[in-house]
Enzyme design. Structure first.
Site, short mmCIF file in Angstrom:
data_model
loop_
_atom_site.label_atom_id
_atom_site.label_comp_id
_atom_site.label_asym_id
_atom_site.label_seq_id
_atom_site.Cartn_x
_atom_site.Cartn_y
_atom_site.Cartn_z
N LYS A 66 0.63 -0.84 -0.52
CA LYS A 66 -0.41 -0.02 -0.07
C LYS A 66 0.58 0.97 -0.16
O LYS A 66 0.52 2.20 -1.11
CB LYS A 66 -0.96 0.07 1.24
CG LYS A 66 -2.42 -1.12 0.95
CD LYS A 66 -3.25 -1.06 2.11
CE LYS A 66 -4.37 -2.12 1.99
NZ LYS A 66 -4.75 -2.10 3.40
N ASP A 102 -10.25 2.45 2.85
CA ASP A 102 -9.60 1.50 4.17
C ASP A 102 -10.60 2.26 6.17
O ASP A 102 -11.58 1.73 5.86
CB ASP A 102 -8.17 0.80 4.73
CG ASP A 102 -8.23 0.30 3.67
OD1 ASP A 102 -9.24 -1.28 3.61
OD2 ASP A 102 -6.38 0.03 3.66
P1 NAP Z 1 1.75 -3.99 9.54
O1 NAP Z 1 2.04 -2.81 8.55
O2 NAP Z 1 2.12 -5.21 8.68
O3 NAP Z 1 1.82 -3.64 11.22
C1 NAP Z 1 1.33 -4.91 11.84
C2 NAP Z 1 0.99 -3.83 13.27
O4 NAP Z 1 0.52 -5.09 13.84
C3 NAP Z 1 2.29 -3.40 13.97
O5 NAP Z 1 1.36 -2.22 14.47
C4 NAP Z 1 2.88 -4.14 14.32
O6 NAP Z 1 3.44 -3.63 15.88
C5 NAP Z 1 1.71 -5.01 14.67
N1 NAP Z 1 1.63 -6.24 16.07
C6 NAP Z 1 2.84 -8.08 14.99
N2 NAP Z 1 2.28 -8.81 15.09
C7 NAP Z 1 1.89 -8.14 17.04
C8 NAP Z 1 1.88 -8.42 18.51
N3 NAP Z 1 2.26 -10.04 18.67
N4 NAP Z 1 1.98 -7.83 19.47
C9 NAP Z 1 1.39 -6.72 18.98
N5 NAP Z 1 1.27 -5.81 18.27
C10 NAP Z 1 1.97 -6.58 17.19
O7 NAP Z 1 0.03 -5.00 9.07
P2 NAP Z 1 -0.98 -3.80 8.65
O8 NAP Z 1 -0.92 -3.58 6.83
O9 NAP Z 1 -1.56 -2.90 9.69
O10 NAP Z 1 -1.85 -4.93 8.88
C11 NAP Z 1 -2.68 -5.17 10.12
C12 NAP Z 1 -3.90 -6.17 9.97
O11 NAP Z 1 -4.83 -5.62 9.44
C13 NAP Z 1 -3.46 -7.35 9.29
O12 NAP Z 1 -4.05 -8.47 9.79
C14 NAP Z 1 -4.80 -7.30 7.91
O13 NAP Z 1 -5.14 -8.56 7.82
C15 NAP Z 1 -5.76 -6.79 8.59
N6 NAP Z 1 -6.32 -5.54 7.85
C16 NAP Z 1 -7.79 -5.90 7.59
C17 NAP Z 1 -8.57 -4.66 6.49
C18 NAP Z 1 -10.17 -4.95 7.01
O14 NAP Z 1 -10.27 -4.39 5.50
N7 NAP Z 1 -10.73 -5.37 7.17
C19 NAP Z 1 -7.91 -3.83 5.68
C20 NAP Z 1 -6.62 -3.94 6.71
C21 NAP Z 1 -6.14 -4.57 7.01
P3 NAP Z 1 5.37 -3.40 15.43
O15 NAP Z 1 5.19 -1.80 14.70
O16 NAP Z 1 5.75 -3.07 16.91
O17 NAP Z 1 5.21 -4.44 15.10
#
Ligand code: NAP
Length: 268
Positions: A66, A102
């Site tokens: 993205k 989003d």
């Molecule tokens: P990302 O950019 O990889 O960011 C991951 C985030 O999760 C970071 O803030 C990370 O913290 C945190 N994290 C990962 N593992 C963790 C743990 N064990 N404990 C605490 N924090 C943890 O991913 P993203 O794009 O933001 O996506 C996040 C989620 O949202 C995904 O699962 C995705 O499927 C979902 N999503 C859903 C939709 C929907 O339409 N429903 C849309 C977009 C995304 P750090 O910064 O400390 O590493």
């Protein structure tokens, strides 16, 4: 020839977007085809160039591209500029233009589907990655009384929060003593079966609160944590449907009705 669209990510084979857009196209009598394209890491721009050259009219972008999509665009919408990320690309209006649906997708799911009024409420967003970046601008613009971003890496939460007036950022240890009406889990912790290091649910949730996990299609430790405290809990399937409907509107100029599609997904 139908107009061509695609979702581009890595991995992407699991995506529900082709199914969603096929439902929308049928309901709105739009002649489109919509495919999944897995872009190799490091070859996202080349993948987009090839799709455009093959007649692609637009694309959705998912993990982990993205932010790259934002850089690819010649110009972007205000909401994409605020999110610094693009999930919807438009190719048939000259130079590539980008949008981010989003945030509006989450707002529509909260306010229309779940009937949760954001104005004046205390809101916590967990996470500071791409998903949090996409939704914090919209949550901020909905007029909450308080907006806090908490993240495992506290500096990322502070860097995100500082861009939005009145919003604060912290690590999970900074939440002690705060109570929220809405807690949005925008982390990917649930995909690994993990729960961020939150205080007890009794401390965190105000009476009548809503717990919202953006992860969908599985039960997560965060949803279980909320339910165990008898807090209303929702996964992110409604956001998925609503952000897709908004992309469809951007491309086709018609907003599909999401209720039947969401009901079908919830039935499994
Ligand atoms: P990302 O950019 O990889 O960011 C991951 C985030 O999760 C970071 O803030 C990370 O913290 C945190 N994290 C990962 N593992 C963790 C743990 N064990 N404990 C605490 N924090 C943890 O991913 P993203 O794009 O933001 O996506 C996040 C989620 O949202 C995904 O699962 C995705 O499927 C979902 N999503 C859903 C939709 C929907 O339409 N429903 C849309 C977009 C995304 P750090 O910064 O400390 O590493």
């Amino acid at each position: 020839m139908p107009d061509r669209y695609a979702v581009i990510g890595n991995p992407v084979a699991h995506s529900k977007s082709p199914w969603l857009h096929a439902q929308f196209a049928r309901a709105c009598a739009q002649d489109i085809e919509y495919m999944c394209i897995e872009a190799p890491l490091g070859a996202f721009p080349a993948t987009l160039d090839a799709f455009r050259a093959a007649g692609g009219r637009g694309a959705n972008v998912t993990l982990p591209f993205k932010q790259e999509a934002f850089l690819y665009c010649a110009s972007v919408s205000e909401r994409a500029r605020e999110a610094r990320a693009v999930n919807t690309l438009v190719f048939d209006r000259g130079e590539p233009w980008g949008d981010n649906t989003d945030g509006v997708g989450l707002l529509r799911d909260l306010e229309t589907n779940l009937r949760f009024e954001l104005r004046g409420r205390r809101v916590l967003v967990m996470g500071a990655g791409g998903a949090a970046q996409g939704v914090v601008p919209s949550l901020h613009s909905a007029g909450p009384a308080q907006l806090v971003v908490a993240n495992r890496t506290a500096g990322k939460a502070r860097a995100l929060a500082v861009r939005f007036k009145g919003t604060t950022g912290c690590g999970y240890d900074g939440l002690a003593g705060d109570t929220f009406d809405l807690v949005v889990n925008a982390t990917s912790a649930g995909l690994a079966g993990e729960l961020p290091a939150l205080p007890s649910a009794q401390e965190l949730f105000a009476p009548g609160a809503l717990a919202y996990d953006m992860v969908y299609g599985r039960d997560t430790p965060f949803l279980a944590y909320a339910r165990a405290a008898e807090v209303r809990a929702s996964d992110g399937i409604g956001m998925l449907v609503e952000q897709a409907a908004e992309s469809f509107l951007v491309w086709r100029g018609v907003r599909p009705d999401t209720r039947s599609v969401l009901a079908a997904l919830r039935r499994g």
